[in-house]
Design a protein around this motif. Structure first.
Motif, short mmCIF file in Angstrom:
data_model
loop_
_atom_site.label_atom_id
_atom_site.label_comp_id
_atom_site.label_asym_id
_atom_site.label_seq_id
_atom_site.Cartn_x
_atom_site.Cartn_y
_atom_site.Cartn_z
N SER A 1 0.64 -1.12 -0.09
CA SER A 1 -0.07 -0.08 -0.02
C SER A 1 0.80 1.31 0.04
O SER A 1 0.85 2.27 -0.40
CB SER A 1 -0.73 0.02 1.12
N ILE A 2 2.26 1.19 0.66
CA ILE A 2 2.68 2.36 0.62
C ILE A 2 3.34 2.84 -0.85
O ILE A 2 3.54 3.97 -1.07
CB ILE A 2 4.20 1.94 1.59
N VAL A 3 3.46 1.64 -1.74
CA VAL A 3 4.04 2.13 -2.98
C VAL A 3 2.64 2.81 -3.82
O VAL A 3 3.13 3.69 -4.50
CB VAL A 3 4.22 0.67 -3.93
N LEU B 1 3.26 6.35 -2.85
CA LEU B 1 4.40 6.71 -3.82
C LEU B 1 3.91 7.20 -5.19
O LEU B 1 4.14 8.36 -5.63
CB LEU B 1 5.45 5.84 -3.87
N PHE B 2 3.01 6.33 -5.65
CA PHE B 2 2.58 6.41 -7.12
C PHE B 2 1.70 7.81 -7.29
O PHE B 2 1.95 8.77 -8.16
CB PHE B 2 1.55 5.35 -7.66
N ILE B 3 0.81 8.02 -6.46
CA ILE B 3 -0.30 9.03 -6.17
C ILE B 3 0.81 10.31 -5.90
O ILE B 3 0.43 11.43 -6.53
CB ILE B 3 -1.25 9.04 -5.19
N TYR B 4 1.84 10.28 -5.01
CA TYR B 4 2.61 11.48 -4.73
C TYR B 4 3.44 11.88 -6.10
O TYR B 4 3.13 13.11 -6.28
CB TYR B 4 3.59 10.95 -3.58
N ILE B 5 3.86 10.86 -6.74
CA ILE B 5 4.59 11.35 -8.25
C ILE B 5 3.60 11.92 -8.96
O ILE B 5 4.01 12.82 -9.66
CB ILE B 5 5.16 10.04 -8.92
N VAL B 6 2.50 11.41 -9.21
CA VAL B 6 1.58 11.93 -10.30
C VAL B 6 0.84 13.27 -9.99
O VAL B 6 0.65 14.17 -10.62
CB VAL B 6 0.51 10.55 -10.73
N VAL C 1 3.96 15.71 -7.07
CA VAL C 1 4.97 16.14 -7.81
C VAL C 1 4.59 16.40 -9.28
O VAL C 1 4.88 17.76 -9.76
CB VAL C 1 6.13 14.89 -7.99
N THR D 1 -2.95 3.14 6.67
CA THR D 1 -2.23 4.48 6.99
C THR D 1 -1.19 4.69 5.93
O THR D 1 -1.13 5.86 5.51
CB THR D 1 -1.20 4.32 8.31
N ALA D 2 -0.39 3.86 5.39
CA ALA D 2 0.85 4.16 4.32
C ALA D 2 0.34 4.99 3.27
O ALA D 2 0.89 5.63 2.69
CB ALA D 2 1.56 2.68 4.10
N LEU E 1 -0.08 8.85 4.22
CA LEU E 1 0.95 9.55 4.82
C LEU E 1 1.53 10.64 3.92
O LEU E 1 1.59 11.71 4.25
CB LEU E 1 2.09 8.64 4.97
N PHE E 2 1.48 10.48 2.44
CA PHE E 2 2.29 11.73 1.77
C PHE E 2 1.20 12.14 0.62
O PHE E 2 1.43 12.33 -0.46
CB PHE E 2 3.46 11.39 0.80
N THR F 1 4.05 -2.03 6.07
CA THR F 1 4.51 -0.87 6.13
C THR F 1 4.57 -0.44 7.78
O THR F 1 5.61 -0.60 8.57
CB THR F 1 4.23 0.21 5.41
N ILE F 2 3.27 0.11 8.18
CA ILE F 2 3.36 0.91 9.35
C ILE F 2 3.67 0.07 10.60
O ILE F 2 4.44 0.52 11.48
CB ILE F 2 1.88 1.37 9.53
#
Lengths: 298, 341
Positions: free
Chosen positions: A134-136, A139-144, A147, A227-228, A231-232, B247-248
Motif C-alpha cells: 500500500s505504501i507504493v 508513492l504513485f499518487i505522490y509522483i503523479v 510532484v 495508513t501508508a 501519509l504523503f 509498512t506501518i
C-alpha cells in the motif's frame, strides 16, 4: 446379546499399535495447541483495545479536534473528531471512484472479455495490483498528483490512493460473483429479444448485487484501516475539514502520529482512536457477512 | 414450426435498428476502454516510479544501491542493503513462526474439529485480518514488546554463543518482535488459502487411507499434505508478499535504526519503513533514493506474488478442480481482502 469379544491375538494383529496411537495423539494434540495459539493474539488484542480504548472514550473525545498540546492534562489534548470525519469522507470518495470502475471491469471480464488474451492480460494486471504494497500506491499518487501538479497534499489524493487499493479487490470479488449468475438466466433474456446491455443491467447485475456488495464492503473495510497510502497524499491536519481539496486528517494517521508521542495521555488517545477504527471496520465486516448470507448465489 | 423460421424478407423487421444497437456498442467498447485503462495506469505508474528513482540509481548503480551496506542520508550515501536485509529477516521470521501455526489451524478446521465449531473458528481466525496494521503496531509496541523483553533477554543470554541470535542487549523495538507481529498478521491469509486447498482433497483418497487402517494423523500425512503441498506453499508465498510490503506496523516495531542490526533482538530498518519514516523530510537525491527503495520493494513483491499465484493455480489445476482464483468467492477472499499494510 453382544458379539463375542475379539481375542487378544486378533486385536494385536489388526489393532493400531500403541506407538502409532501415541504418535496420533501427540500430532492431534499439537495441531489443537497450534490452533489455540492462533487465537491467543486475537484475545489479547481485543482485551487491550477494550481496556485501554474504553478508558479514553468520552463524549468530548468524539466531538473535539486534536489540539496539538502534548504537555498538559488529557482534557487539553483534544479528541479525534477530525480524524473520524476525514476517514469517512476519504473512504466514501474512494469507494465512489473504485466501485463503478471495478464493477465495470468485472462485467467486461465476464460478459465480453471472457477467455480472450486481453482478458487474461487484464486479470494478470489486476492480480499484480492486489499484491502491490500500500505504501507504493502512496508513492504513485505522490509522483503523479503532488510532484506532477506541483500542488500540495489533499484529501482527494488520499482517496485516489485508497481507491487504487480497493479497485483490484472489487474487480476480483465482483468477477467471482458474476460468474456464479446462471447462464440460463442470461440466455432466457437474450432469447426473449432483450439487448445485451439490458440483460446486464436488469438481469445479471441485480442477481449478483448482494454478493458484490459483500465484496465491496470488505474492500472498503480494508481501505479504512490503511495508513501508508495516506501519509504523503492527504497528510494530517488537526482541524475538521469538509474540503476534499485541502489537507485531511484520518484515524490511522492520527493513531500513527500519536504512537510516537512520549506523553501517556496522547498514547491513550491512540488507543481510543484504535478502538474506534476497529469498531468501524468490524461493523463493515459484520454487515458484509449478513448480506452475503442473504445472497442466493455462492 | 412456422413461427421458428423467419422468411428472408421479414428478417429486417425483427433486426434492431442501428440506433437501438448503439447502447450495446457503447457499453462493450466503453468497458473495454476501462479495462485497457487499468493496464495503461500500471505501466504509466511503473515508468514514472523508475523515472523518479533514476537519480539514486545513477549515483551508485542498481546493484550498488541494492547491495551497499551504508544508509547515511546526511552524507548522501544510499546503500539499501540494511533495508533489504531487514525486510528479508523480518519476513522470514514471520513465515517461520506464522506458517506452521496457520497450516495447523487449517488442518484442525478442515479435518479434525467437530462440525459445529468449524464456522465460528474460521471467523475468529479471519477476524485477525480485520485489525488494521497501525493497531498491530500500537499493540505490539506498548503491550507485546515490553512483556516479552525479559524472555527475549533470557534467550539472548542463553544463546550468546550463537552468532547473530544471542549475546547483545535486547531493545524494545527489534527484528524479532517485528517478525512475530508480522506472523500474526499473515496468519489469516495463509490459513484461509491452506484450508481452501485442503477442501479440494478428494474424499475417497482420505477414506482409502482410513480404510487401510491409517490413524487420523497418518491420513493427514499421507493423503492431505502431499495433495496440497504446492497450494500451501503458494499460500505461504502470498503471506510472504504481505509481510514484505507491510509498512506501518514494521515502522513502529523495527526501531528505524539506519544500519544493519548486530543481532536478532536489536533494532533495524526495512524498505517499507524507510519510505514511511523518511519521506516527509527527504529532499533531492535522498527523496530519489526513497523512490528507489519503493521500486525495489515493488519488484520484490511482484516476484514473490507471481510465484505464489502460479503455485496456487497449479495446485488446483492438477487436481482438476476449478482454479481457486475462480472459486475464491469464500473465505480466502475475505482474508485476501482484509490483510492490509
Amino acid at each position: 446379546m453382544s458379539a463375542p469379544a475379539p481375542s487378544v491375538e486378533l486385536v494385536a494383529r489388526f489393532g493400531v499399535s500403541p506407538a502409532r496411537r501415541r504418535k496420533d495423539r501427540v500430532a492431534r494434540g499439537a495441531i489443537l495447541a497450534a490452533t489455540i495459539l492462533a487465537l491467543v493474539p486475537l484475545v489479547l488484542i481485543v482485551y487491550y483495545l477494550l481496556s485501554k480504548g474504553l478508558g479514553a472514550w468520552s463524549s468530548s473525545f468524539f466531538t473535539t479536534d486534536p489540539t496539538g498540546n502534548t504537555f498538559f492534562k488529557s482534557s487539553s489534548i483534544g479528541g479525534i473528531k477530525s480524524a473520524i470525519f476525514g476517514t469517512i469522507e476519504m473512504v466514501a470518495l474512494a469507494s465512489a471512484i473504485a466501485v463503478p470502475v471495478g464493477v465495470g471491469v468485472a462485467v467486461w471480464l465476464v460478459e465480453y472479455g471472457r477467455n480472450s488474451w486481453f482478458a487474461h492480460a487484464v486479470r494478470f494486471f489486476v492480480d499484480v495490483l492486489t499484491g502491490v504494497p500500500s505504501i507504493v500506491f502512496g508513492l504513485f499518487i505522490y509522483i503523479v498528483l503532488v510532484v506532477g501538479t506541483g500542488s500540495s497534499f489533499a484529501g482527494y489524493k488520499g482517496s485516489l490512493a485508497l481507491s487504487l487499493l480497493i479497485l483490484p479487490v472489487v474487480i476480483r470479488s465482483a468477477e467471482v460473483i458474476l460468474l456464479l449468475v446462471p447462464s440460463g438466466l442470461r440466455e432466457s433474456a437474450l432469447a426473449l429479444g432483450a439487448p445485451r446491455w439490458k440483460v446486464i443491467a436488469s438481469i445479471v447485475l441485480p442477481t449478483a448485487l448482494p454478493g458484490m456488495v459483500t465484496g465491496v464492503l470488505l474492500a472498503v473495510a480494508r481501505a479504512a484501516g490503511e495508513t501508508a497510502p495516506l501519509l504523503f497524499t492527504a497528510a494530517a491536519t488537526k482541524k475538521t475539514s469538509y474540503d476534499l481539496n485541502g489537507f485531511m486528517n484520518s484515524l490511522p494517521v492520527q493513531i500513527y502520529s500519536d504512537v510516537t508521542s512520549p506523553t501517556t495521555s496522547v498514547v491513550n488517545r491512540a488507543w481510543g482512536a484504535a478502538l474506534t477504527l476497529v469498531t468501524l471496520i468490524l461493523l463493515l465486516n459484520l454487515i458484509a457477512r449478513l448480506i452475503s448470507r442473504r445472497s442466493r448465489l455462492a | 414450426m412456422e413461427a421458428a423460421t423467419v422468411p428472408g424478407g421479414d428478417r429486417a423487421l425483427l433486426a434492431r435498428s442501428p440506433l437501438a444497437r448503439l447502447p450495446d456498442r457503447v457499453l462493450k467498447y466503453g468497458l473495454s476502454v476501462l479495462a485497457a485503462l487499468i493496464l495503461a495506469l500500471i505501466v504509466f505508474f511503473f515508468i514514472r516510479l523508475v523515472g523518479e528513482a533514476r537519480p539514486a540509481f545513477a549515483k551508485a548503480g542498481v546493484l550498488g544501491f541494492t547491495f551497499d551496506n551504508n544508509w547515511t542520508p546526511s552524507a548522501e550515501r544510499f546503500g539499501a542493503l540494511p533495508l533489504v536485509l531487514g525486510t528479508l529477516i523480518t519476513s522470514a521470521l514471520a513465515l517461520l513462526i506464522g506458517v506452521p501455526v496457520a497450516v495447523a489451524a487449517a488442518v484442525y478446521v478442515s479435518e479434525l474439529c467437530p462440525p459445529r465449531v468449524r464456522g465460528p473458528l474460521t471467523i475468529l481466525v479471519e477476524l485477525l485480518a480485520a485489525v488494521p496494521s497501525v493497531v498491530y503496531g500500537l499493540w505490539g509496541i506498548f503491550f507485546l514488546a515490553p512483556k516479552l523483553q525479559g524472555a527475549e533477554q533470557w534467550v539472548a543470554d542463553r544463546l550468546s554463543f550463537v552468532p547473530f541470535i544471542g549475546g547483545g542487549l535486547v531493545t524494545i523495538p527489534n527484528y524479532f518482535i517485528t517478525g512475530l507481529v508480522l506472523a500474526i498478521m499473515i496468519l489469516p491469509i495463509v490459513s484461509a488459502i491452506s484450508r481452501e486447498v485442503m477442501t479440494t482433497v478428494p474424499l475417497d483418497q482420505k477414506e482409502a487411507a482410513l480404510g487401510l487402517g491409517a490413524t487420523r494423523w497418518e491420513m493427514i500425512r499421507i493423503a492431505v499434505f502431499p495433495y496440497c503441498r504446492s497450494g500451501i506453499v503458494g499460500g505461504a508465498m502470498l503471506g510472504l508478499g504481505r509481510a514484505i510490503g507491510e509498512t506501518i506496523a514494521v515502522t513502529i516495531l523495527i526501531g528505524d535504526a539506519p544500519k544493519l542490526g548486530s543481532h536478532l533482538f536489536g533494532q533495524g530498518y526495512s524498505l517499507a519503513a524507510v519510505v514511511a519514516n523518511e519521506f516527509g523530510e527527504a529532499q533531492g537525491v535522498h527523496r530519489s533514493a526513497l523512490f528507489a527503495a519503493g521500486l525495489v520493494l515493488f519488484v520484490l513483491t511482484l516476484l514473490v506474488n507471481g510465484v505464489a499465484r502460479a503455485l496456487v493455480v497449479r495446485s488446483s489445476r492438477s487436481t482438476g478442480q476449478p482454479a481457486p482464483r475462480g472459486s475464491r468467492g469464500g473465505s480466502a477472499l475475505v482474508a485476501d481482502t482484509a490483510v492490509g499494510a
